[in-house]
Enzyme design. Structure first.
Site, short mmCIF file in Angstrom:
data_model
loop_
_atom_site.label_atom_id
_atom_site.label_comp_id
_atom_site.label_asym_id
_atom_site.label_seq_id
_atom_site.Cartn_x
_atom_site.Cartn_y
_atom_site.Cartn_z
N ASN A 143 -14.24 -7.57 -4.13
CA ASN A 143 -14.40 -8.25 -5.44
C ASN A 143 -15.18 -9.56 -5.28
O ASN A 143 -15.97 -9.92 -6.15
CB ASN A 143 -13.04 -8.52 -6.09
CG ASN A 143 -12.50 -7.29 -6.80
OD1 ASN A 143 -12.98 -6.93 -7.88
ND2 ASN A 143 -11.53 -6.64 -6.19
N MET B 72 -3.29 -12.72 -1.80
CA MET B 72 -1.95 -12.14 -1.77
C MET B 72 -0.85 -13.20 -1.59
O MET B 72 0.18 -12.94 -0.98
CB MET B 72 -1.87 -11.07 -0.66
CG MET B 72 -2.92 -9.98 -0.80
SD MET B 72 -3.05 -9.27 -2.46
CE MET B 72 -1.87 -7.96 -2.31
N ASN C 200 -6.88 -13.72 -12.48
CA ASN C 200 -6.53 -12.85 -11.35
C ASN C 200 -6.86 -11.40 -11.71
O ASN C 200 -6.81 -11.02 -12.88
CB ASN C 200 -5.02 -12.98 -11.11
CG ASN C 200 -4.52 -12.06 -10.01
OD1 ASN C 200 -5.08 -12.01 -8.91
ND2 ASN C 200 -3.46 -11.30 -10.30
N HIS D 149 -5.55 -7.55 -11.03
CA HIS D 149 -4.38 -6.83 -10.54
C HIS D 149 -4.61 -5.32 -10.67
O HIS D 149 -5.10 -4.86 -11.71
CB HIS D 149 -3.14 -7.25 -11.33
CG HIS D 149 -1.88 -6.63 -10.78
ND1 HIS D 149 -1.28 -7.09 -9.63
CD2 HIS D 149 -1.15 -5.56 -11.21
CE1 HIS D 149 -0.22 -6.33 -9.38
NE2 HIS D 149 -0.12 -5.40 -10.31
C1 GAR Z 1 -7.91 -5.65 -5.39
O1 GAR Z 1 -7.88 -4.28 -5.64
C2 GAR Z 1 -6.92 -6.38 -6.28
O2 GAR Z 1 -6.64 -5.69 -7.46
C3 GAR Z 1 -5.69 -6.45 -5.40
O3 GAR Z 1 -6.18 -6.62 -4.11
C4 GAR Z 1 -7.41 -5.93 -3.98
C5 GAR Z 1 -8.36 -6.79 -3.18
O4 GAR Z 1 -9.49 -6.08 -2.83
N1 GAR Z 1 -4.88 -7.54 -5.80
C6 GAR Z 1 -3.57 -7.52 -5.81
O5 GAR Z 1 -2.92 -6.57 -5.45
C7 GAR Z 1 -2.91 -8.80 -6.31
N2 GAR Z 1 -1.56 -8.57 -6.61
P1 GAR Z 1 -10.78 -6.80 -2.27
O6 GAR Z 1 -10.29 -7.78 -1.20
O7 GAR Z 1 -11.62 -5.72 -1.71
O8 GAR Z 1 -11.43 -7.52 -3.41
#
Ligand code: GAR
Length: 186
Positions: free
Chosen positions: A16, A88, A105, A107
């Site tokens: 992201n 996290m 954020n 999620h």
């Molecule tokens: C994402 O899919 C996001 O939705 C999740 O972590 C991933 C990070 O991916 N976030 C959570 O679970 C927050 N509670 P990335 O590091 O490849 O962007």
């Protein structure tokens, strides 16, 4: 357009983050990624900060005072907007208050369903029909702030956790930039 100096918080893979960096290169996108904050020294996502020459810092959330370091750098880089992109850790009330309506954020579920961790396993266990992602304002209660953009898909019978994650993240790459545009249009 004067772009808002933005800090992206990450903990892991950083896909992201990469997507937001690429989105922010367009002249009419409202933010500039000015800083990356990471709480994990082994996070893959740091490669994108390096690749695109974005300043980054590590914070050790084991230290009680680690947020002092965060506040110091937010000030140094004149950060007016924060995106939590796979960060996290729970951020403090103080930070949320300071950036009220300026901290969002992503999620991996259709909030208010499946707040917290292990969303995909719980969805499968619950035999959900739909999955998706939510970009929301961060409030003091975990994963409970007002939703800005939500995108969904129908779960196929053969979808396992890995597939659900892939499908969800594809939607996140659309939802996150869309939400940022919406925040600054409001
Ligand atoms: C994402 O899919 C996001 O939705 C999740 O972590 C991933 C990070 O991916 N976030 C959570 O679970 C927050 N509670 P990335 O590091 O490849 O962007």
């Amino acid at each position: 357009m004067v772009k808002k100096n933005t800090c992206i918080f990450i903990s892991g893979n950083g896909s992201n983050l990469k997507n937001l960096i690429l989105s922010s290169r367009s002249s009419n996108f409202p933010i500039k990624v000015s800083l990356v904050i990471c709480n994990n020294i082994n996070a893959n996502g740091i490669i994108y900060a390096k690749k695109y020459n974005i300043p980054y810092i590590f914070v050790n959330t084991k230290f009680k005072n680690h947020e002092n370091k965060i506040f110091y750098y937010l000030k140094k880089y004149k950060i007016s907007f924060i995106c939590l992109a796979g960060y996290m850790k729970i951020v403090s009330k103080k930070l949320i208050k300071k950036y009220q309506r300026k901290i969002i954020n992503v999620h991996p579920s259709l909030l208010p369903k499946f707040k917290g961790l292990n969303t995909f396993a719980r969805m499968l266990k619950n035999k959900e029909i739909k999955a998706g992602c939510t970009v929301h304002y961060v409030s003091e209660k975990l994963d409970s702030g007002i939703a800005i953009v939500q995108k969904k898909f129908f779960i196929d019978k053969e979808d396992d956790e890995k597939v659900l994650k892939n499908k969800t993240q594809k939607l996140e790459y659309l939802a996150f930039p869309e939400a940022i545009i919406k925040v600054f249009r409001a």
